[in-house]
Design a protein around this motif. Structure first.
Motif, PDB file in Angstrom:
ATOM      1  N   ALA A 115       0.404   6.196  13.712  1.00 39.60           N
ATOM      2  CA  ALA A 115      -0.670   6.099  14.703  1.00 39.60           C
ATOM      3  C   ALA A 115      -1.696   5.182  14.000  1.00 39.60           C
ATOM      4  N   VAL A 116      -1.888   5.143  12.862  1.00 33.16           N
ATOM      5  CA  VAL A 116      -2.863   4.298  12.279  1.00 33.16           C
ATOM      6  C   VAL A 116      -2.318   2.956  12.204  1.00 33.16           C
ATOM      7  N   LEU A 117      -0.988   2.844  11.824  1.00 37.95           N
ATOM      8  CA  LEU A 117      -0.192   1.475  11.952  1.00 37.95           C
ATOM      9  C   LEU A 117      -0.213   0.965  13.376  1.00 37.95           C
ATOM     10  N   SER A 118      -0.250   1.775  14.390  1.00 37.00           N
ATOM     11  CA  SER A 118      -0.242   1.240  15.731  1.00 37.00           C
ATOM     12  C   SER A 118      -1.349   0.710  16.323  1.00 37.00           C
TER      13      SER A 118
ATOM     14  N   LYS B 154      -5.676  -3.881   7.275  1.00 41.41           N
ATOM     15  CA  LYS B 154      -6.741  -3.450   8.387  1.00 41.41           C
ATOM     16  C   LYS B 154      -6.053  -1.766   8.242  1.00 41.41           C
ATOM     17  N   MET B 155      -5.115  -1.570   7.600  1.00 41.66           N
ATOM     18  CA  MET B 155      -4.575   0.046   7.701  1.00 41.66           C
ATOM     19  C   MET B 155      -5.618   0.732   6.699  1.00 41.66           C
ATOM     20  N   VAL B 156      -6.262   1.774   7.377  1.00 47.11           N
ATOM     21  CA  VAL B 156      -6.965   2.889   6.429  1.00 47.11           C
ATOM     22  C   VAL B 156      -6.365   4.317   7.000  1.00 47.11           C
ATOM     23  N   PHE B 157      -5.839   4.889   6.011  1.00 47.11           N
ATOM     24  CA  PHE B 157      -5.561   6.431   6.346  1.00 47.11           C
ATOM     25  C   PHE B 157      -6.727   7.247   6.073  1.00 47.11           C
ATOM     26  N   PRO B 158      -6.973   8.143   6.858  1.00 45.57           N
ATOM     27  CA  PRO B 158      -8.085   8.802   6.811  1.00 45.57           C
ATOM     28  C   PRO B 158      -7.828   9.915   5.483  1.00 45.57           C
TER      29      PRO B 158
ATOM     30  N   LYS C 291       0.904  -1.202  -0.103  1.00 42.85           N
ATOM     31  CA  LYS C 291      -0.134   0.090  -0.170  1.00 42.85           C
ATOM     32  C   LYS C 291       0.866   1.257  -0.001  1.00 42.85           C
ATOM     33  N   VAL C 292       0.271   2.259  -0.647  1.00 41.40           N
ATOM     34  CA  VAL C 292       1.221   3.533  -0.715  1.00 41.40           C
ATOM     35  C   VAL C 292       0.119   4.547  -0.100  1.00 41.40           C
ATOM     36  N   PHE C 293       0.786   5.339   0.700  1.00 36.24           N
ATOM     37  CA  PHE C 293       0.284   6.484   1.517  1.00 36.24           C
ATOM     38  C   PHE C 293       0.943   7.737   1.379  1.00 36.24           C
ATOM     39  N   PRO C 294       0.150   8.753   0.972  1.00 38.74           N
ATOM     40  CA  PRO C 294       0.922  10.214   0.594  1.00 38.74           C
ATOM     41  C   PRO C 294       1.159  10.686   1.963  1.00 38.74           C
TER      42      PRO C 294
END
Length: 159
Positions: free
Chosen positions: A19-22, A150-154, A4-7
């Motif tokens: 925090a999301v990963l945690s 499970k990771m969802v970045f707002p 997954k790529v997160f900007p």
């Protein structure tokens, strides 16, 4: 391999990713952090540790090799191997003692510990792209894939 790529447009977003990963990361997980100097590895770790309720200073363990944070019944060990001269130094410091079922291990510059460090569940590559950054997260095994799923970045509107 799942990816997954997160900007990450700023330091706040980098901490938020930690925090999301945690929030979805169980104990007995190993995370490798890769990327250039200044890419945000310690910033992301700060978000990870603070989201677990740690109130103190979260600093880079560049000179100490490891910082320990006790949070919500789980130890978070943050390693920075940048100054490591020989992977065997990890054996001398008792690296295996840190890899317990009640800990999360976050390792910056894992290539310096090659041959001694166990396999990562996740690898987070922080890359600088112009004036911004991206985090590319790779699941290295089934546990890592379950965490990554499970990771969802707002989205910006949700912040």
């Amino acid at each position: 391999m799942q990816t997954k790529v997160f900007p990450l447009h700023d330091e706040t977003k980098t901490e938020l990713l930690g925090a999301v990963l945690s929030s979805v990361c169980p104990a007995d997980t190993t995370i490798y952090l890769t990327g250039d100097l200044g890419a945000g590895k310690t910033t992301m770790t700060r978000g990870f540790v603070r989201s677990r309720g740690y109130k103190g200073v979260v600093k880079s363990p560049t000179y100490t090799l490891v910082e320990e944070y006790q949070t919500d019944g789980v130890y978070v060990y943050h390693f920075d191997l940048y100054r490591l001269n020989d992977p065997e130094e990890l054996e001398m410091m008792g690296i295996r003692d840190y890899f317990s079922p009640s800990s999360v291990r976050i390792v910056e510059w894992p290539s310096k510990g090659e041959g001694i460090l166990p396999e990562a569940d996740l690898e987070v590559n922080l890359e600088i792209v112009g004036n911004s950054r991206n985090a590319v997260i790779y699941a290295r095994n089934e546990k890592g894939a379950a965490i990554l799923e499970k990771m969802v970045f707002p989205k910006p509107a949700e912040l």
